[in-house]
Enzyme design. Structure first.
Site, short mmCIF file in Angstrom:
data_model
loop_
_atom_site.label_atom_id
_atom_site.label_comp_id
_atom_site.label_asym_id
_atom_site.label_seq_id
_atom_site.Cartn_x
_atom_site.Cartn_y
_atom_site.Cartn_z
N SER A 214 0.74 -1.10 -0.02
CA SER A 214 0.04 0.03 -0.04
C SER A 214 1.01 1.20 -0.01
O SER A 214 1.77 1.47 -0.88
CB SER A 214 -0.89 -0.05 1.25
N ASP B 76 -8.75 -5.98 -5.52
CA ASP B 76 -8.12 -4.80 -4.74
C ASP B 76 -8.81 -3.42 -5.39
O ASP B 76 -8.20 -3.46 -6.26
CB ASP B 76 -6.77 -4.84 -4.40
N HIS C 218 -6.45 -6.69 -1.24
CA HIS C 218 -5.16 -5.74 -0.94
C HIS C 218 -3.89 -6.59 -0.42
O HIS C 218 -3.95 -7.00 0.82
CB HIS C 218 -5.84 -4.84 0.13
#
Lengths: 495, 495
Positions: free
Chosen positions: B181, B433, B458
């Protein structure tokens, strides 16, 4: 290319002044190098050759609390630019008025037509007209806070983006960064940090390794010394002997008066404290002579004859003379540098070159990021022994600017010697140039290449072409052009 | 890998809150996502698995006026490290407590022995314990001034240098950056900006292109919608229909009371203004469900069953019901997310996940550098139409933080889509995601490669290995390991 070394030289001399006079407030003004277009140089420019423009930059690219802006000056010449894919040759300004760099980077003007290129010269923040806080820009460390190489690079990146987005056709133009001395460091770093913005960089006489212990701290003075040793029998030995001669003469007030009078000083030396400044000024003079030891008459740091070090050395063939005779010869020698025109009335030890450059700005930069260790030993070089003493350097920086220099930052930020992951940079250096001490003088990879010019002083290759150019600089420019064309071809073929 | 999406999700939801309520002070607290090690996951860590250490960093790497320092926390595990050249796997911390990332990046723990690697998890400044001004760090825009991605990268670079210089043997250790991320963005940018420091980067679910118009602003919500469409007949249509159902029910005070009671809200909605917050919270819930749509029971944003979106969609098969019945089903659906444990007494619309992450910090970052445009149209997605409105976004940022976001800075600083000059980065993304919208999902060059995991939510690949991992994530990890070993081999052979 003129004036680039000014700041660098200023930086160097600040170091000397600091080392010579530990604890003394650095009242000694770093050299300020002026330049005026020389009639001996081909291709002088006129006002109509470029447009003067301004772009509004954020004062702080790396923080959001200070949200003010300032106008960055840049000069643009598009006479030869091919709107259909011609490149942009971009000069990231050094520590000074951008007009000086524009007027003195003859190489870019010489190749513009062949490359069908647009030329852009962007002024470095805090120099010339590009002052973030106007007249207050140098008021204190708070106002000076945005004077860093990273902010300057960000200015260049944002400006290039603006040009490509706002000038019809420029979106298809590849950009090559070209710079000399500190401007050469910025050109190389621009390519390293923003390879999407510039397809390559030509970094002339750029001492990107003059930091920490990447190179021996005495290399710089060794090269200066070699220049003098090679230029005349007894020359560097005379200069080496001069320091003790000065020390012996300056023991008495009478001797100090004799020095002031013999050297035609505008302001007589006021006592022993001034002897340090006097020797710093002489040191700076020898360094400057080595930097501008060009093969033809030129007006760069000062109006000078061809191969000025040889001319100087004619006065310094006998190192074994008595102190006063030796020092009289030293005066004759530096008089070549300060009075080649014959019009100089007296010599000013607070100035080693005519001036309109940003010596204050470079002094601040040298006291923050640009910490370049220098030293001399008086054995392998012709200077008084001076160890590199970071502690004392840092103390004096704090006194002068209220900031503490960071010795290891530049190598952390820009990679030090570990730059092999980058690409498309030509580093050129001259064998006569003291700054080649911190330069890249050997190929690192196929695309990080070194061009060496044995007969070259400080970025000789960036100057206008000249009939007396040695073959080595002619060949160097051919190579540099070849690499630049390779980058452009590769970029076009990958589109 | 846990918690990474928190900030991102927080950022996203701040955007939503701002857009839903233009002009309203953003009283809506962005989601704060907590995490506690799940017993269903292999390889939980204990305190003895790593050392907690601190390194003194400059508060401002890019200026010299603010010369203070702070302690950056980092966690170090060297059980499997081969001092004779074993690599360092370095996690550049996201927007949160570094222990969360340490505990949740199972991938690094799973491969440590095979790589004979040292693991280092470095906390991001302004999060967890790494607060430049202690309790005052978030006091105002002046104290927050040093919370930027560039400063964070500089921290990592300086820390890595320190580790290599101070730990015997580490000088010979190549460093690979691994992050998910925002931490994945930092890993990629670390390699781009400091290729001398890290030989490569593995950037999982890193939306480095979620800026300006690099990707359509509606992609993110399209992917969320697809997840729900594929997970049950009528599912996304039910959610799409729910917005107008809420609007119709909320026309009367009685209807608003009915909503509070039906959704078991801890604090009843206080009027029409709260309906916007209520819908934002529902939107955040659907987004979070898509992000953690993992193939096995996990406790990440919340304790959840395997394939939670399928479980949720069982309640949403009929979009044609009357408003109140439809909304009762919506409650049943979100109750899967908020009350899978069965212990939740009431639902709190100021929190979409259990929390100990730096949502305030990410809110500031989203209001300065990290401006990610999002939009929805209610036609191709299941959300209420919301245009991307930078002006209103900027106004709200100024109200909240006293800063003005810079829409174009990140792409100027990090190159936008033009990153082909860089090398040695693996970008992985999951097909489920939403953040894959801004990710690199196709190979750019031989050494800038994309790994796509169709069944991945994710950064599923950064989690500990699990018996129920789909084949695609098993293959993805094999590829990722292969590339990492290639970088290390190449570096060794070039020494």
């Amino acid at each position: 290319m003129a004036s680039a070394e000014l700041g660098s030289s200023g930086a160097l001399l600040r170091v000397l002044a600091l080392l010579l006079l530990p604890g003394a407030a650095p009242a000694f003004k770093p050299a300020s190098i002026g330049w005026s277009p020389s009639s001996t140089v081909r291709g002088t420019l006129t006002a109509s050759d470029y447009k003067t423009l301004y772009y509004t930059q954020k004062t702080d690219h790396f923080g959001f609390d200070e949200d003010s802006s300032f106008k960055q000056r840049y000069l643009l010449a598009d006479k030869y630019w091919n709107k259909d894919g011609g490149p942009i040759l971009f000069y990231p300004g050094n520590e000074g008025d951008i007009e000086l760099f524009c007027n003195n980077t003859g190489f870019m003007w010489d190749v513009a037509e062949d490359f069908q290129a647009m030329l852009v010269f962007a002024e470095h923040r805090y120099y010339g007209q590009s002052l973030p806080f106007g007249a207050d820009s140098y008021a204190d460390s708070k106002h000076l806070n945005y004077l860093t190489s990273e902010q300057a690079l960000a200015d260049f990146v944002v400006l290039i983006r603006f040009l490509k987005e706002s000038i019809p056709g420029a979106g298809n133009s590849s950009v090559i960064a070209i710079g000399g001395s500190y401007g050469g460091m910025l050109a190389a770093w621009l390519r390293m940090k923003y390879p999407d913005v510039v397809v390559g960089a030509f970094a002339a006489s750029a001492p990107i390794w003059q930091f920490e212990d990447l190179v021996p701290c005495d290399s710089f003075y060794d090269i200066v010394t070699n220049d003098f040793t090679k230029s005349g029998n007894g020359c560097s030995q005379s200069i080496l002997n001069s320091w003790n001669a000065i020390n012996r003469v300056a023991v008495t007030d009478e001797g100090i008066q004799w020095l002031s009078s013999t050297f035609h000083l505008c302001c007589p030396l006021q006592g022993k404290d001034d002897i340090g400044y006097f020797k710093s000024w002489l040191t700076e003079t020898w360094v400057n002579l080595a930097m501008v030891n060009y093969p033809y008459e030129a007006d760069f740091l000062q109006p000078l004859p061809a191969w000025p070090v040889q001319v100087v050395c004619k006065f310094l063939s006998n190192p074994s003379l008595d102190d006063k005779t030796l020092l009289q010869n030293i005066f004759q020698a530096i008089n070549v540098y300060y009075n080649y025109s014959g019009n100089t009335q007296c010599l000013n030890i607070s100035q080693a070159a005519t001036a309109s450059l940003g010596d204050k700005g470079w002094s601040y930069q040298a006291c923050t990021e640009m910490v370049m260790p220098f030293c001399a030993d008086g054995v392998n070089d012709m200077f008084e022994p001076q160890p590199w003493d970071f502690k004392s350097y840092a103390e004096d920086c704090f006194k002068q600017w209220g900031v503490t220099p960071r010795l290891t930052w530049i190598t952390s930020e820009y990679g030090g010697k570990n730059i092999c992951s980058h690409s498309n940079i030509v580093f050129s250096n001259g064998g006569l140039d003291p700054w080649s001490s911190g330069g890249v003088t050997k190929d690192i990879t196929d695309t990080l290449v070194a061009v060496f010019i044995p007969e070259g002083a400080h970025h000789l290759d960036l100057r206008f072409r000249h009939p007396d150019d040695p073959e080595s600089v002619v060949r160097a420019r051919e190579l540099e052009i070849k690499y630049m064309k390779q980058w452009l071809r590769k970029t076009r073929s990958s589109l």
